[in-house]
Motif scaffolding. Structure first.
Motif, PDB file in Angstrom:
ATOM      1  N   ARG A  91       0.835  -1.203   0.000  1.00 26.35           N
ATOM      2  CA  ARG A  91       0.000   0.000   0.000  1.00 26.35           C
ATOM      3  C   ARG A  91       0.866   1.248   0.000  1.00 26.35           C
ATOM      4  O   ARG A  91       2.037   1.223   0.379  1.00 26.35           O
ATOM      5  N   ARG A  92       0.260   2.361  -0.410  1.00 22.56           N
ATOM      6  CA  ARG A  92       0.918   3.658  -0.390  1.00 22.56           C
ATOM      7  C   ARG A  92       0.996   4.169   1.036  1.00 22.56           C
ATOM      8  O   ARG A  92       0.081   3.953   1.830  1.00 22.56           O
ATOM      9  N   PRO A  93       2.087   4.860   1.405  1.00 23.05           N
ATOM     10  CA  PRO A  93       2.152   5.436   2.759  1.00 23.05           C
ATOM     11  C   PRO A  93       1.047   6.466   2.968  1.00 23.05           C
ATOM     12  O   PRO A  93       0.734   7.255   2.072  1.00 23.05           O
ATOM     13  N   ALA A  94       0.440   6.427   4.155  1.00 21.16           N
ATOM     14  CA  ALA A  94      -0.484   7.496   4.535  1.00 21.16           C
ATOM     15  C   ALA A  94       0.338   8.761   4.756  1.00 21.16           C
ATOM     16  O   ALA A  94       1.327   8.755   5.480  1.00 21.16           O
ATOM     17  N   THR A  95      -0.066   9.846   4.121  1.00 24.28           N
ATOM     18  CA  THR A  95       0.793  11.030   4.036  1.00 24.28           C
ATOM     19  C   THR A  95       1.182  11.585   5.401  1.00 24.28           C
ATOM     20  O   THR A  95       2.364  11.821   5.676  1.00 24.28           O
ATOM     21  N   LEU A  96       0.228  11.799   6.294  1.00 25.71           N
ATOM     22  CA  LEU A  96       0.525  12.440   7.577  1.00 25.71           C
ATOM     23  C   LEU A  96       1.409  11.563   8.463  1.00 25.71           C
ATOM     24  O   LEU A  96       2.433  12.046   8.984  1.00 25.71           O
ATOM     25  N   TYR A  98       3.421   9.207   7.558  1.00 26.17           N
ATOM     26  CA  TYR A  98       4.701   9.086   6.863  1.00 26.17           C
ATOM     27  C   TYR A  98       5.544  10.342   7.061  1.00 26.17           C
ATOM     28  O   TYR A  98       6.728  10.270   7.422  1.00 26.17           O
ATOM     29  N   ALA A  99       4.946  11.513   6.863  1.00 27.03           N
ATOM     30  CA  ALA A  99       5.687  12.767   7.024  1.00 27.03           C
ATOM     31  C   ALA A  99       6.126  12.963   8.474  1.00 27.03           C
ATOM     32  O   ALA A  99       7.249  13.415   8.737  1.00 27.03           O
ATOM     33  N   ALA A 100       5.258  12.613   9.423  1.00 25.38           N
ATOM     34  CA  ALA A 100       5.611  12.777  10.835  1.00 25.38           C
ATOM     35  C   ALA A 100       6.778  11.877  11.211  1.00 25.38           C
ATOM     36  O   ALA A 100       7.700  12.306  11.931  1.00 25.38           O
ATOM     37  N   ARG A 400       8.256   6.554  15.879  1.00 28.82           N
ATOM     38  CA  ARG A 400       7.453   5.324  15.748  1.00 28.82           C
ATOM     39  C   ARG A 400       6.134   5.447  16.495  1.00 28.82           C
ATOM     40  O   ARG A 400       5.075   5.045  15.988  1.00 28.82           O
ATOM     41  N   ALA A 401       6.187   5.997  17.711  1.00 30.22           N
ATOM     42  CA  ALA A 401       4.960   6.118  18.506  1.00 30.22           C
ATOM     43  C   ALA A 401       3.962   7.062  17.836  1.00 30.22           C
ATOM     44  O   ALA A 401       2.768   6.751  17.732  1.00 30.22           O
ATOM     45  N   VAL A 402       4.426   8.213  17.382  1.00 33.05           N
ATOM     46  CA  VAL A 402       3.537   9.174  16.720  1.00 33.05           C
ATOM     47  C   VAL A 402       3.013   8.598  15.413  1.00 33.05           C
ATOM     48  O   VAL A 402       1.822   8.745  15.095  1.00 33.05           O
ATOM     49  N   GLY A 403       3.868   7.915  14.671  1.00 31.92           N
ATOM     50  CA  GLY A 403       3.418   7.308  13.421  1.00 31.92           C
ATOM     51  C   GLY A 403       2.326   6.283  13.640  1.00 31.92           C
ATOM     52  O   GLY A 403       1.323   6.258  12.908  1.00 31.92           O
ATOM     53  N   ARG A 404       2.505   5.421  14.652  1.00 30.83           N
ATOM     54  CA  ARG A 404       1.472   4.417  14.948  1.00 30.83           C
ATOM     55  C   ARG A 404       0.168   5.078  15.369  1.00 30.83           C
ATOM     56  O   ARG A 404      -0.927   4.654  14.975  1.00 30.83           O
ATOM     57  N   LEU A 406      -0.946   8.114  14.583  1.00 29.60           N
ATOM     58  CA  LEU A 406      -1.593   8.767  13.441  1.00 29.60           C
ATOM     59  C   LEU A 406      -2.173   7.743  12.472  1.00 29.60           C
ATOM     60  O   LEU A 406      -3.251   7.983  11.892  1.00 29.60           O
ATOM     61  N   GLU A 407      -1.491   6.618  12.304  1.00 27.77           N
ATOM     62  CA  GLU A 407      -2.050   5.579  11.434  1.00 27.77           C
ATOM     63  C   GLU A 407      -3.306   4.983  12.022  1.00 27.77           C
ATOM     64  O   GLU A 407      -4.270   4.673  11.302  1.00 27.77           O
TER      65      GLU A 407
END
Length: 414
Positions: A91-96, A98-100, A400-404, A406-407
């Protein structure tokens, strides 16, 4: 968690290559570029090197000169690591998220080196002079190194290695923008097409420079991200091939592995020696060097597991392998800080000794300056360990924590 031991080893190797290139130049007080070597023809320049450095020094030069190519290896590894989890997920990275992740991993340590770099150039030139201007600092904060005052060589990063960080950030953005192409045409075709663009852009850009044309700083072929994105995509293509062997590189897992190593080594030798032999800019052959590293990395990781630990349970790798892997875990801080710290040690030494301006160049290659260089290396080792533990690794955990988080917010409720 997706992990490959060999990637940590390549990270360590790339960081040590760049460190050796800069450290050897610091010791001899020379940029060790092809154009800085006098003499007519390769034989004449070799004689000049032996006369300047001696036989042992020339042998060290021959080892340190090609190590500028560690930057190319970093690009391959970056493309591999960024794309691997998304290739596995399909899948494509979720933008927010991924950017964070990318920003939180890069920026805290980057801010620290900017602060050190600005303090160093301000101490040397004075605030408001040379690179130590507010406009240049703001530009560096935004990964833009072309805000230096008029008459200053461009680009003007506050630490010499930072231009590659700007490229990395631009590669991350191009990766998101390229997803429609990747989905429609596949990783292999897009990478091949972009590498063709890379080759043509390098030939055109350096041809224009050789003809005396002055290219705007952002369009210089060394740092123009769209003209180098193909090199980064080589690593992404490798990641794709590991989770989907039909992507086109699974042949390296069989008997073609050693052929891949031999071909990669040939590309690396040709790509790093041709600039010196023909007195080109050392980055003219970037596409060839990056392709060589791609072949070598491809062969090294082809048989390794994509998930979990590639070693047998309970086994311990050799000491040298563990040491190189440890460097790989610290490669970002080492890469960012090594030049500024070792130069700072040299500046501090000549000031404490009250040497006049220009003494550093006169000391180059001497036993006294060898001690200064070794002290600088020791300072780099201690400082990088502290930076990793205090800034870089905590920022990775935060990313990693913020990315998880936000996902999870972006994922639709079941």
């Amino acid at each position: 968690r997706l992990h490959l031991d060999s990637i940590d080893l390549f990270r360590g190797a790339a960081a040590l290559m760049v460190f050796l290139h800069h450290g050897y130049g610091f010791f001899w007080r020379t940029t060790i570029d092809a154009d800085s070597t006098p003499g007519a023809g390769p034989a004449g320049r070799l004689d000049a090197l032996v006369h300047q450095f001696g036989v042992v020094g020339t042998a060290g030069w021959a080892l340190a000169w090609p190590c500028f190519a560690g930057v190319n290896l970093f690009f391959i590894i970056s493309g591999f690591c960024i794309h691997l989890p998304y290739a596995a997920a399909g899948r494509r990275p979720a933008t927010l998220p991924y950017a964070a992740r990318r920003l939180l991993r890069l920026y805290p340590t980057y801010l620290l080196v900017l602060g050190l770099g600005f303090a160093m150039v301000a101490a040397k030139h004075g605030v408001g002079h040379g690179p130590a201007t507010l406009g240049n600092l703001i530009g560096n904060l935004a990964f833009w190194y072309y805000n230096g005052p008029a008459g200053l060589a461009s680009p003007a990063p506050l630490a010499p290695v930072l231009w590659t960080i700007a490229l990395e950030v631009q590669f991350y953005a191009l990766y998101l923008l390229a997803w429609p192409l990747l989905r429609r045409y596949g990783m292999l075709r897009v990478t091949a097409a972009w590498m063709a663009v890379d080759v043509v852009a390098h030939a055109a850009g350096y041809g224009a420079l050789a003809a005396g044309l002055r290219l705007p700083g952002p369009l210089h072929p060394i740092g123009f991200a769209p003209a180098r994105f193909g090199e980064w995509l080589l690593g992404a293509w490798l990641a794709e091939s590991l989770v989907r062997p039909a992507a086109g590189t699974d042949g390296a897992a069989g008997g073609g592995r050693w052929l891949s190593v031999a071909a990669g080594a040939a590309c690396l030798v040709a790509g790093t020696t041709a600039p010196w032999v023909f007195r080109w800019d050392r980055y003219v052959t970037d596409p060839l060097v990056s392709f060589g590293f791609f072949l070598v990395v491809r062969a090294a990781v082809a048989r390794e597991q994509v998930t979990g630990d590639a070693r047998r349970a309970g086994s311990r790798p050799p000491v040298a392998r563990r040491a190189l892997g440890a460097v790989g875990l610290r490669c970002y801080s080492l890469y960012l800080f090594h030049f500024s710290l070792i130069v700072g040690v040299g500046e501090l030494y000549v000031r404490l000794r009250h040497y006049p301006d220009g003494t550093k160049d006169a000391l180059g290659g001497s036993a006294e300056w060898a001690v200064v260089t070794l002290v600088g290396v020791a300072v780099v080792v201690v400082a990088v360990e502290a930076i990793c533990r205090g800034v870089e690794w905590p920022s990775h955990r935060l990313a990693r924590a913020v990315g998880r988080h936000l996902e999870a917010r972006a994922r639709p409720a079941a």
